[in-house]
Design an enzyme around this catalytic site. Structure first.
Site, PDB file in Angstrom:
ATOM      1  N   LYS A 119       0.844  -1.122   0.042  1.00  0.00           N
ATOM      2  CA  LYS A 119       0.007  -0.176   0.127  1.00  0.00           C
ATOM      3  C   LYS A 119       0.892   1.301  -0.030  1.00  0.00           C
ATOM      4  CE  LYS A 119      -0.063  -1.093   4.711  1.00  0.00           C
ATOM      5  NZ  LYS A 119      -0.510  -2.643   5.134  1.00  0.00           N
ATOM      6  N   ILE A 164     -10.737  -8.945   1.393  1.00  0.00           N
ATOM      7  CA  ILE A 164     -11.808  -8.436   1.008  1.00  0.00           C
ATOM      8  C   ILE A 164     -11.586  -8.005  -0.327  1.00  0.00           C
ATOM      9  CG2 ILE A 164     -13.710  -6.731   1.287  1.00  0.00           C
ATOM     10  CD1 ILE A 164     -12.625  -6.592   4.246  1.00  0.00           C
ATOM     11  N   LYS A 205      -4.257   3.420   2.592  1.00  0.00           N
ATOM     12  CA  LYS A 205      -5.181   2.533   1.843  1.00  0.00           C
ATOM     13  C   LYS A 205      -6.411   3.569   1.436  1.00  0.00           C
ATOM     14  CE  LYS A 205      -4.394  -1.202   5.021  1.00  0.00           C
ATOM     15  NZ  LYS A 205      -4.569  -1.851   6.162  1.00  0.00           N
TER      16      LYS A 205
END
Ligand SMILES: NC(=O)c1ccc[n+]([C@@H]2O[C@H](COP(=O)([O-])OP(=O)(O)OC[C@H]3O[C@@H](n4cnc5c(N)ncnc54)[C@H](OP(=O)(O)O)[C@@H]3O)[C@@H](O)[C@H]2O)c1
Length: 410
Positions: free
Chosen positions: A94, A125, A194
């Site tokens: 990230k 996810i 993020k």
């Protein structure tokens, strides 16, 4: 990549730590399944760590590069080299994307190869894929959620046990939910990286880490959580990227939620992300936001997409200004002098700043008198001015404390 069904796909692995080790095992374990799904069998062609492998040689004998080193140096250079050499890249990094996304996506576009990064946000996810593919042409109005499991674990534990931040952080470290140096997580910086990635995807615009304002959970007091219980609220560290007033706002902050909010029941080291758009109303996805195997699983999903030949996702670009001042609802905690008229004085200050009160709890007496309230949505700059004015009152025994609230009740 050329489609040669009989040839294995050679994967060069940069980094073999927590995620890299799990990824190497998963590739061996799921090779048959990948071959059945794509017609090609994956195999590792080389591994780079600080003590083994040569980056140039690995690139030479690989069809695809998986970057699981972390950090931006030398990851940035190695990813650029791979893309320029025509190798698709999958990364879980990230920081790399939040800081150098523009450059990396430009190189990938020029080279005509894919750069995939599902695992960089909320690990397993599938939020990146969902925004890029399922909602690729949807006008997303807001993407927000709990994108840091460490802080969600700490806040859940503080609420459940009544213990202080320091004590719960130590417990999180013992259980492996927080790192020895937890500063990136607890300060909100990890969530900010993020959210920069999610905002870029959702709004097709450039968002760098420096443009995301963030606040962490270090100042949260057990009292705040005790009052939250009385007010029927739960506390989460939220990342929010939304369209506001013709621009966008991207922020990370602790925030109270009313019961029934889809994010309210997310406890422990879990993540959950919501997407809102007129065409979809809202969608919520939750699951483990970290962990070697879970992250490796998301990385392998990206590898499979590349082998299967899914088309590269090209970004469209629009210029959207960052909106600095937005509206929010707030929880306000005041330690007050136990004198007649204090509540009226506080109400006057709030009224002078056009802030209206939604609910108040008055507790304690004498040295222990407190006022805890939730105020309706107002411009944040106006609320900050009211808090400053309250701080100057003789009637207050300590500085006011405030936390944002999502006012919408479900
Ligand atoms: N851990 C998670 O749950 C999680 C979740 C989501 C995303 N991620 C992301 O996944 C990536 C990897 O995380 P991780 O937890 O697996 O990290 P890690 O355990 O620290 O492993 C890093 C690996 O990269 C290698 N490496 C680091 N710097 C290097 C250098 N300069 N030259 C050569 N090799 C180098 C290390 O080599 P040595 O073995 O020689 O030290 C190690 O093998 C990070 O971007 C992280 O943000 C992790």
């Amino acid at each position: 990549m050329s489609s040669e069904p009989s040839k294995p796909v050679r994967i060069g692995l940069l980094g073999r730590g927590t995620v890299g080790t799990a990824f190497a095992e998963l590739v061996a374990e799921r090779a048959d399944a990948v071959e059945a799904a794509t017609g090609r069998r994956p195999e590792l062609s080389g591994v780079l760590t600080r003590s083994e492998g040569d980056a140039g040689e690995i690139l030479e004998r690989s069809d695809l590069i998986v970057e699981l080193m972390g950090g931006t140096d030398p990851a940035r250079e190695l990813v650029i080299d791979a893309l320029r050499a025509g190798r698709p890249v999958v990364t879980a990094n990230k920081q790399l994307l939040a800081q150098h996304g523009d450059e990396l996506f430009a190189v990938a576009r020029e080279a005509g190869v894919q750069l995939r990064f599902e695992a960089a946000v909320a690990a397993v996810i599938p939020i990146v894929r969902t925004i890029q593919e399922s909602f690729g042409v949807t006008e997303i109005s807001k993407v927000f959620g709990i994108v840091n499991g460490t802080t969600n674990f700490i806040l859940s534990e503080m609420a459940a046990t009544g213990a202080g931040y320091g004590e719960v952080l130590a417990r999180a470290q013992e259980l492996g939910y927080a790192e020895a140096d937890p500063s990136d997580d607890v300060s909100g910086a990890d969530a900010a990286a993020k959210m920069a990635i999610l905002a870029r995807l959702a709004f097709h615009t450039q968002v760098t880490l420096a443009e995301v304002s963030y606040q962490g959970i270090e100042e949260i007091q057990p009292d705040d959580l005790a009052y939250a219980k009385e007010l029927n609220l739960s506390l989460k560290l939220l990342g929010v990227a939304e369209r506001r007033d013709g621009g966008i706002s991207v922020r990370v902050f602790p925030c109270f939620l009313y019961p029934g909010h889809p994010l309210a029941p997310i406890e422990g080291p879990f993540n959950a992300v919501m997407v809102e758009a007129p065409a979809i109303t809202e969608v919520t996805m939750s699951g483990p936001g970290a962990g070697g195997l879970q992250t490796a699983s998301a990385v392998l999903g990206d590898v499979v997409s590349i082998i299967a030949g899914d088309a590269p996702v090209h970004e469209t670009r629009v210029e959207l200004p960052l909106v600095a001042d937005v509206t929010s609802s707030f929880y306000l905690y005041l330690e007050v002098a136990d004198r007649p008229g204090v509540l009226a004085t506080v109400a006057t200050v709030l009224g002078d700043h056009e802030i209206s009160v939604k609910s108040v709890v008055q507790r304690g007496a004498g040295e222990d008198a407190r006022l805890v309230m939730v105020v309706h949505e107002c411009l944040e700059s106006r609320f900050a001015a009211a808090v400053e004015a309250l701080g100057e009152l003789d009637d207050l025994r300590s500085a006011p404390r405030s936390i944002r609230v999502i006012e919408k009740e479900f």
